[in-house]
Motif scaffolding. Structure first.
Motif, PDB file in Angstrom:
ATOM      1  N   ILE A  24       0.858  -1.189   0.000  1.00  0.00           N
ATOM      2  CA  ILE A  24       0.000   0.000   0.000  1.00  0.00           C
ATOM      3  C   ILE A  24       0.888   1.230   0.000  1.00  0.00           C
ATOM      4  CG2 ILE A  24      -1.789   1.296   1.230  1.00  0.00           C
ATOM      5  CD1 ILE A  24      -2.597  -1.349   2.595  1.00  0.00           C
ATOM      6  N   ASP A  25       0.545   2.195  -0.859  1.00  0.00           N
ATOM      7  CA  ASP A  25       1.279   3.457  -0.864  1.00  0.00           C
ATOM      8  C   ASP A  25       0.355   4.587  -1.291  1.00  0.00           C
ATOM      9  OD1 ASP A  25       3.430   5.129  -0.412  1.00  0.00           O
ATOM     10  OD2 ASP A  25       4.529   4.559  -2.210  1.00  0.00           O
ATOM     11  N   ALA A  26       0.823   5.800  -1.098  1.00  0.00           N
ATOM     12  CA  ALA A  26       0.039   7.003  -1.395  1.00  0.00           C
ATOM     13  C   ALA A  26       0.888   7.955  -2.221  1.00  0.00           C
ATOM     14  CB  ALA A  26      -0.390   7.666  -0.081  1.00  0.00           C
ATOM     15  N   GLN A  27       0.396   9.170  -2.355  1.00  0.00           N
ATOM     16  CA  GLN A  27       1.064  10.254  -3.064  1.00  0.00           C
ATOM     17  C   GLN A  27       1.569   9.764  -4.419  1.00  0.00           C
ATOM     18  OE1 GLN A  27       3.561  11.533   0.229  1.00  0.00           O
ATOM     19  NE2 GLN A  27       2.041  13.065   0.773  1.00  0.00           N
ATOM     20  N   GLY A  28       2.864   9.813  -4.711  1.00  0.00           N
ATOM     21  CA  GLY A  28       3.366   9.409  -6.028  1.00  0.00           C
ATOM     22  C   GLY A  28       3.694   7.935  -6.159  1.00  0.00           C
ATOM     23  N   GLY A  29       3.620   7.197  -5.065  1.00  0.00           N
ATOM     24  CA  GLY A  29       3.887   5.765  -5.111  1.00  0.00           C
ATOM     25  C   GLY A  29       5.353   5.393  -5.172  1.00  0.00           C
ATOM     26  N   GLY A  30       6.239   6.316  -4.861  1.00  0.00           N
ATOM     27  CA  GLY A  30       7.671   6.049  -4.958  1.00  0.00           C
ATOM     28  C   GLY A  30       8.162   4.951  -4.031  1.00  0.00           C
ATOM     29  N   ILE A  31       7.692   4.950  -2.803  1.00  0.00           N
ATOM     30  CA  ILE A  31       8.091   3.909  -1.850  1.00  0.00           C
ATOM     31  C   ILE A  31       7.502   2.571  -2.287  1.00  0.00           C
ATOM     32  CG2 ILE A  31       7.927   3.117   0.546  1.00  0.00           C
ATOM     33  CD1 ILE A  31       9.797   5.573   0.037  1.00  0.00           C
ATOM     34  N   GLY A  32       6.234   2.574  -2.663  1.00  0.00           N
ATOM     35  CA  GLY A  32       5.586   1.349  -3.130  1.00  0.00           C
ATOM     36  C   GLY A  32       6.271   0.778  -4.350  1.00  0.00           C
ATOM     37  N   LYS A  33       6.680   1.644  -5.252  1.00  0.00           N
ATOM     38  CA  LYS A  33       7.380   1.217  -6.465  1.00  0.00           C
ATOM     39  C   LYS A  33       8.679   0.505  -6.103  1.00  0.00           C
ATOM     40  CE  LYS A  33       9.527   3.162 -10.610  1.00  0.00           C
ATOM     41  NZ  LYS A  33       9.749   4.395 -11.386  1.00  0.00           N
ATOM     42  N   SER A  47      -0.367   3.244 -10.378  1.00  0.00           N
ATOM     43  CA  SER A  47       0.326   3.111 -11.652  1.00  0.00           C
ATOM     44  C   SER A  47       1.821   2.854 -11.444  1.00  0.00           C
ATOM     45  CB  SER A  47       0.113   4.372 -12.486  1.00  0.00           C
ATOM     46  OG  SER A  47       0.818   4.290 -13.699  1.00  0.00           O
ATOM     47  N   ALA A  48       2.442   3.573 -10.525  1.00  0.00           N
ATOM     48  CA  ALA A  48       3.875   3.394 -10.262  1.00  0.00           C
ATOM     49  C   ALA A  48       4.169   1.973  -9.791  1.00  0.00           C
ATOM     50  CB  ALA A  48       4.347   4.410  -9.219  1.00  0.00           C
ATOM     51  N   MET A  49       3.315   1.441  -8.922  1.00  0.00           N
ATOM     52  CA  MET A  49       3.548   0.098  -8.398  1.00  0.00           C
ATOM     53  C   MET A  49       3.272  -0.974  -9.446  1.00  0.00           C
ATOM     54  SD  MET A  49       2.316   0.370  -4.422  1.00  0.00           S
ATOM     55  CE  MET A  49       0.701   1.115  -4.716  1.00  0.00           C
ATOM     56  N   LEU A  50       2.297  -0.744 -10.282  1.00  0.00           N
ATOM     57  CA  LEU A  50       1.996  -1.691 -11.361  1.00  0.00           C
ATOM     58  C   LEU A  50       3.157  -1.745 -12.351  1.00  0.00           C
ATOM     59  CD1 LEU A  50      -0.224  -3.620 -12.217  1.00  0.00           C
ATOM     60  CD2 LEU A  50      -1.272  -1.767 -13.492  1.00  0.00           C
ATOM     61  N   LYS A  51       3.701  -0.591 -12.687  1.00  0.00           N
ATOM     62  CA  LYS A  51       4.858  -0.534 -13.596  1.00  0.00           C
ATOM     63  C   LYS A  51       6.078  -1.218 -12.999  1.00  0.00           C
ATOM     64  CE  LYS A  51       3.457   3.643 -16.028  1.00  0.00           C
ATOM     65  NZ  LYS A  51       3.654   5.091 -16.161  1.00  0.00           N
ATOM     66  N   ALA A  52       6.165  -1.249 -11.666  1.00  0.00           N
ATOM     67  CA  ALA A  52       7.304  -1.883 -10.997  1.00  0.00           C
ATOM     68  C   ALA A  52       7.194  -3.403 -10.968  1.00  0.00           C
ATOM     69  CB  ALA A  52       7.438  -1.342  -9.577  1.00  0.00           C
ATOM     70  N   GLY A  53       6.041  -3.936 -11.391  1.00  0.00           N
ATOM     71  CA  GLY A  53       5.922  -5.385 -11.478  1.00  0.00           C
ATOM     72  C   GLY A  53       4.869  -6.035 -10.608  1.00  0.00           C
ATOM     73  N   ALA A  54       3.980  -5.256 -10.000  1.00  0.00           N
ATOM     74  CA  ALA A  54       2.907  -5.861  -9.201  1.00  0.00           C
ATOM     75  C   ALA A  54       2.079  -6.788 -10.083  1.00  0.00           C
ATOM     76  CB  ALA A  54       2.023  -4.774  -8.594  1.00  0.00           C
ATOM     77  N   ASP A  55       1.613  -7.883  -9.496  1.00  0.00           N
ATOM     78  CA  ASP A  55       0.815  -8.849 -10.243  1.00  0.00           C
ATOM     79  C   ASP A  55      -0.590  -8.343 -10.535  1.00  0.00           C
ATOM     80  OD1 ASP A  55       2.693 -11.171 -10.395  1.00  0.00           O
ATOM     81  OD2 ASP A  55       2.631 -10.911  -8.222  1.00  0.00           O
ATOM     82  N   GLU A  56      -1.120  -7.544  -9.620  1.00  0.00           N
ATOM     83  CA  GLU A  56      -2.421  -6.908  -9.827  1.00  0.00           C
ATOM     84  C   GLU A  56      -2.440  -5.628  -9.014  1.00  0.00           C
ATOM     85  OE1 GLU A  56      -5.418  -9.699  -8.614  1.00  0.00           O
ATOM     86  OE2 GLU A  56      -4.956  -9.510  -6.495  1.00  0.00           O
ATOM     87  N   ALA A  57      -3.362  -4.747  -9.365  1.00  0.00           N
ATOM     88  CA  ALA A  57      -3.388  -3.456  -8.687  1.00  0.00           C
ATOM     89  C   ALA A  57      -4.797  -2.880  -8.668  1.00  0.00           C
ATOM     90  CB  ALA A  57      -2.438  -2.482  -9.373  1.00  0.00           C
ATOM     91  N   ALA A  58      -5.033  -2.043  -7.675  1.00  0.00           N
ATOM     92  CA  ALA A  58      -6.313  -1.357  -7.546  1.00  0.00           C
ATOM     93  C   ALA A  58      -6.062  -0.025  -6.841  1.00  0.00           C
ATOM     94  CB  ALA A  58      -7.303  -2.201  -6.752  1.00  0.00           C
ATOM     95  N   THR A  59      -7.100   0.792  -6.811  1.00  0.00           N
ATOM     96  CA  THR A  59      -6.965   2.136  -6.247  1.00  0.00           C
ATOM     97  C   THR A  59      -8.123   2.437  -5.308  1.00  0.00           C
ATOM     98  OG1 THR A  59      -5.898   2.888  -8.281  1.00  0.00           O
ATOM     99  CG2 THR A  59      -6.779   4.592  -6.841  1.00  0.00           C
ATOM    100  N   GLY A  60      -7.820   3.071  -4.199  1.00  0.00           N
ATOM    101  CA  GLY A  60      -8.847   3.658  -3.357  1.00  0.00           C
ATOM    102  C   GLY A  60      -9.146   2.933  -2.060  1.00  0.00           C
TER     103      GLY A  60
END
Length: 135
Positions: free
Chosen positions: A6-15, A41-54
């Protein structure tokens, strides 16, 4: 192992987390949930298998996760500039999953004793803890 990042803002840590987890624990199934679409989007681009928002996604996926990973703000209502809602923080805190929380001094939350650690070192420490949990 079902991991929730789980991450917020720009997703840099999550990525960074998703990338490191996929590199070190390739068998882990990683679901990324962002508080906003940029973080997702940042985490999905980093290779997450699936992603959602909110908010509802955080609440729902917390029920299925074996391990939840993210900055410590994910358990503090109204943190990360208000992006973590009380329902999100409660869902993470009440989940039956193990939580690996990364201590960051952001948004008026000061964690004593981490001033000497770089983001990279904190991310690697989190991945090491996840590896222990995966055995």
């Amino acid at each position: 192992m079902n991991l929730l990042v789980i991450d917020a803002q720009g997703g840099g840590i999550g990525k960074q987390l998703v990338s490191a987890i996929k590199q070190e624990i390739p068998s882990a199934f990683v679901t990324a949930v962002g508080t906003n679409s940029a973080a997702t989007s940042a985490m999905l681009k980093a290779g997450a298998d699936e992603a959602a928002t909110g908010e509802n996604s955080v609440v729902t996926v917390c029920r299925k996760a074996d391990v939840i990973v993210g900055p410590i703000g994910i358990v503090i209502a109204d943190s990360m500039l208000g992006e973590v809602t009380p329902k999100m923080a409660e869902a993470v805190a009440r989940s039956g999953a193990k939580r690996v929380l990364i201590p960051f001094n952001h948004c008026d939350n000061i964690i004593v004793g981490i001033s000497d650690y770089s983001t990279g070192k904190l991310i690697q420490g989190a991945v090491e803890e996840i590896k222990k949990l995966s055995k």
